[in-house]
Scaffold this motif. Structure first.
Motif, PDB file in Angstrom:
ATOM      1  N   CYS A 190      32.069  54.784-129.966  1.00 51.36           N
ATOM      2  CA  CYS A 190      31.418  55.745-129.078  1.00 51.36           C
ATOM      3  C   CYS A 190      31.965  55.614-127.653  1.00 51.36           C
ATOM      4  N   LEU A 191      32.334  56.749-127.072  1.00 46.43           N
ATOM      5  CA  LEU A 191      32.961  56.727-125.758  1.00 46.43           C
ATOM      6  C   LEU A 191      32.009  56.338-124.636  1.00 46.43           C
ATOM      7  N   ILE A 192      30.710  56.396-124.883  1.00 44.56           N
ATOM      8  CA  ILE A 192      29.789  55.943-123.847  1.00 44.56           C
ATOM      9  C   ILE A 192      29.248  54.556-124.160  1.00 44.56           C
ATOM     10  N   GLY A 193      29.862  53.896-125.143  1.00 43.51           N
ATOM     11  CA  GLY A 193      29.537  52.507-125.416  1.00 43.51           C
ATOM     12  C   GLY A 193      30.193  51.601-124.388  1.00 43.51           C
ATOM     13  N   PRO A 194      29.790  50.341-124.301  1.00 44.32           N
ATOM     14  CA  PRO A 194      30.334  49.434-123.286  1.00 44.32           C
ATOM     15  C   PRO A 194      31.805  49.100-123.534  1.00 44.32           C
ATOM     16  N   CYS A 195      32.628  49.258-122.497  1.00 42.63           N
ATOM     17  CA  CYS A 195      34.054  48.925-122.555  1.00 42.63           C
ATOM     18  C   CYS A 195      34.376  47.981-121.390  1.00 42.63           C
ATOM     19  N   VAL A 196      35.309  47.086-121.615  1.00 43.81           N
ATOM     20  CA  VAL A 196      35.698  46.109-120.598  1.00 43.81           C
ATOM     21  C   VAL A 196      36.880  46.649-119.807  1.00 43.81           C
ATOM     22  N   CYS A 197      36.846  46.478-118.504  1.00 45.40           N
ATOM     23  CA  CYS A 197      37.951  46.894-117.647  1.00 45.40           C
ATOM     24  C   CYS A 197      39.233  46.197-118.093  1.00 45.40           C
ATOM     25  N   PRO A 198      40.322  46.940-118.292  1.00 42.47           N
ATOM     26  CA  PRO A 198      41.562  46.339-118.804  1.00 42.47           C
ATOM     27  C   PRO A 198      42.361  45.568-117.757  1.00 42.47           C
ATOM     28  N   VAL A 199      41.981  45.653-116.496  1.00 46.71           N
ATOM     29  CA  VAL A 199      42.712  44.928-115.450  1.00 46.71           C
ATOM     30  C   VAL A 199      42.431  43.434-115.578  1.00 46.71           C
ATOM     31  N   SER A 200      43.475  42.651-115.613  1.00 54.99           N
ATOM     32  CA  SER A 200      43.343  41.208-115.792  1.00 54.99           C
ATOM     33  C   SER A 200      42.461  40.590-114.706  1.00 54.99           C
ATOM     34  N   GLY A 201      41.489  39.775-115.142  1.00 51.98           N
ATOM     35  CA  GLY A 201      40.605  39.080-114.218  1.00 51.98           C
ATOM     36  C   GLY A 201      39.387  39.867-113.804  1.00 51.98           C
ATOM     37  N   CYS A 202      39.286  41.115-114.227  1.00 49.05           N
ATOM     38  CA  CYS A 202      38.122  41.938-113.874  1.00 49.05           C
ATOM     39  C   CYS A 202      37.180  41.999-115.058  1.00 49.05           C
ATOM     40  N   HIS A 226      35.975  53.500-111.681  1.00 52.84           N
ATOM     41  CA  HIS A 226      36.179  52.106-111.283  1.00 52.84           C
ATOM     42  C   HIS A 226      37.668  51.803-111.120  1.00 52.84           C
ATOM     43  N   LEU A 227      38.489  52.265-112.059  1.00 53.36           N
ATOM     44  CA  LEU A 227      39.923  51.991-112.023  1.00 53.36           C
ATOM     45  C   LEU A 227      40.615  52.722-110.871  1.00 53.36           C
ATOM     46  N   THR A 228      40.170  53.930-110.592  1.00 55.85           N
ATOM     47  CA  THR A 228      40.831  54.726-109.548  1.00 55.85           C
ATOM     48  C   THR A 228      40.363  54.378-108.139  1.00 55.85           C
ATOM     49  N   THR A 229      39.121  53.920-107.996  1.00 60.34           N
ATOM     50  CA  THR A 229      38.603  53.608-106.653  1.00 60.34           C
ATOM     51  C   THR A 229      38.760  52.137-106.308  1.00 60.34           C
ATOM     52  N   LEU A 230      38.267  51.244-107.158  1.00 57.21           N
ATOM     53  CA  LEU A 230      38.340  49.817-106.849  1.00 57.21           C
ATOM     54  C   LEU A 230      39.767  49.282-107.002  1.00 57.21           C
ATOM     55  N   HIS A 231      40.402  49.613-108.125  1.00 54.60           N
ATOM     56  CA  HIS A 231      41.762  49.107-108.366  1.00 54.60           C
ATOM     57  C   HIS A 231      42.838  50.048-107.837  1.00 54.60           C
ATOM     58  N   LYS A 232      42.434  51.234-107.399  1.00 54.65           N
ATOM     59  CA  LYS A 232      43.343  52.211-106.791  1.00 54.65           C
ATOM     60  C   LYS A 232      44.547  52.523-107.679  1.00 54.65           C
ATOM     61  N   LEU A 233      44.279  52.745-108.954  1.00 58.68           N
ATOM     62  CA  LEU A 233      45.348  53.062-109.902  1.00 58.68           C
ATOM     63  C   LEU A 233      45.485  54.572-110.050  1.00 58.68           C
ATOM     64  N   PHE A 273      34.359  43.903-115.232  1.00 63.82           N
ATOM     65  CA  PHE A 273      33.480  45.078-115.167  1.00 63.82           C
ATOM     66  C   PHE A 273      33.354  45.706-116.550  1.00 63.82           C
ATOM     67  N   VAL A 274      32.106  46.011-116.944  1.00 62.24           N
ATOM     68  CA  VAL A 274      31.831  46.613-118.254  1.00 62.24           C
ATOM     69  C   VAL A 274      31.032  47.886-118.053  1.00 62.24           C
ATOM     70  N   ALA A 275      31.498  48.984-118.646  1.00 61.31           N
ATOM     71  CA  ALA A 275      30.823  50.268-118.496  1.00 61.31           C
ATOM     72  C   ALA A 275      31.422  51.259-119.490  1.00 61.31           C
ATOM     73  N   PRO A 276      30.781  52.413-119.695  1.00 64.69           N
ATOM     74  CA  PRO A 276      31.392  53.464-120.514  1.00 64.69           C
ATOM     75  C   PRO A 276      32.699  53.935-119.891  1.00 64.69           C
TER      76      PRO A 276
END
Length: 284
Positions: free
Chosen positions: A110-122, A134-141, A124-127
């Motif tokens: 399920c796409l709104i199930g919990p997923c772990v941020c793929p950035v090493s050392g982070c 999170h990836l575009t603002t915090l990690h600026k990717l 953060f868990v969220a849909p």
């Protein structure tokens, strides 16, 4: 035949009443155990069989019966119809219409199930919808649109980018320079903690005139979500790679059908990107 349940607890389920003039829907409470195989206790899914004692059994268990017992087994078409119309809610709260026997498989993908941020050392868990922000603002990717089952082109240049499919699936593409050697290309899958399917990645590129290389990498559902796709020797960064990402499922046609259509109720983000099937002119 349709219905809905009041709870995702296994002790509650759904009933249905079928009138001659059309379908009549009514919520009822019943034990979902009656829709489990009497041998393995897994949810029944078509084709369903009935043994000589009147118990409902699944196809795998039927095939394991002794030959003497198997001869008395009959196909139970009415149970096929029943289980195909027993719908339960997703524990993550999405609006998918899920059959009881596909509940576990759906919730694992399920796409709104919990997923772990793929950035090493982070941690953060969220849909995935929240992870994108999170990836575009915090990690600026940077983000790039991706069409699943279609060819995607990218240059071998150091850096990371988030690949966004039209169905909300996310991938992290990393190109890492290797000192005195070349570049390594990694692909990370942003997916639920208990995925049910595999990700097949097909690659092709040419690093010099007369050279062509094609390969395929399978990221299994029970393996590491991030894998090295290939290593390109040398410091050349003008090589363009063609990549195709395909999602596969194990014995779950419902999930495959879900990937083929958009569900506006689940996607809070509008990926209004122009898809490009050809290599950008900058990389010619």
């Amino acid at each position: 035949m349709e219905g809905s349940v009041n709870s995702d607890n296994k002790s509650k389920g759904v009933g249905y009443q079928d009138g001659k003039s059309g379908g009549k829907m009514q919520n009822v409470t019943m034990g979902l155990e009656v829709f489990d195989c009497s041998i393995c206790s897994n949810p029944l899914r078509p084709p369903i069989f009935q043994c000589s004692k009147g118990n409902s059994i699944c196809s795998p268990c039927c095939d394991k019966l002794p030959e003497s017992d198997r001869s008395a087994v009959q196909r139970c078409y009415i149970m096929d119809r029943v289980v195909n119309n027993i719908f339960v809610p997703c524990k993550h709260g999405c609006n998918r219409k899920i059959t009881y026997y596909n509940k576990d498989a759906h919730e694992g993908e399920c796409l709104i199930g919990p997923c772990v941020c793929p950035v090493s050392g982070c941690g953060f868990v969220a849909p995935t919808t929240a992870l994108l922000g999170h990836l575009t603002t915090l990690h600026k990717l940077p983000t790039t649109p991706l069409e699943l089952f279609g060819m995607f082109y990218f240059p071998v240049q150091p850096g990371s980018q988030v690949l966004c499919s039209e169905y909300g699936r996310l991938f992290l593409l990393d190109v890492v320079p290797l000192e005195s050697f070349g570049h390594a290309v990694f692909l990370g899958c942003v997916r639920p903690e208990t995925p049910q399917g595999t990700v097949d990645v097909s690659l092709c590129f040419s690093s010099f005139e007369g050279h062509f290389q094609a390969s395929k990498v399978e990221i299994k559902h029970d393996g590491e979500p991030k894998q090295c796709l290939f290593v390109l020797p040398g410091r050349e960064t003008k090589v363009v790679v063609g990549m195709k990402i395909c999602i596969g499922y194990f014995d779950n046609d419902e999930l495959q059908e879900e990937e083929e259509k958009e569900d506006e109720d689940m996607c809070e983000y509008d990926y209004d990107f122009d898809h490009e099937e050809e290599v950008d002119d900058d990389y010619d």
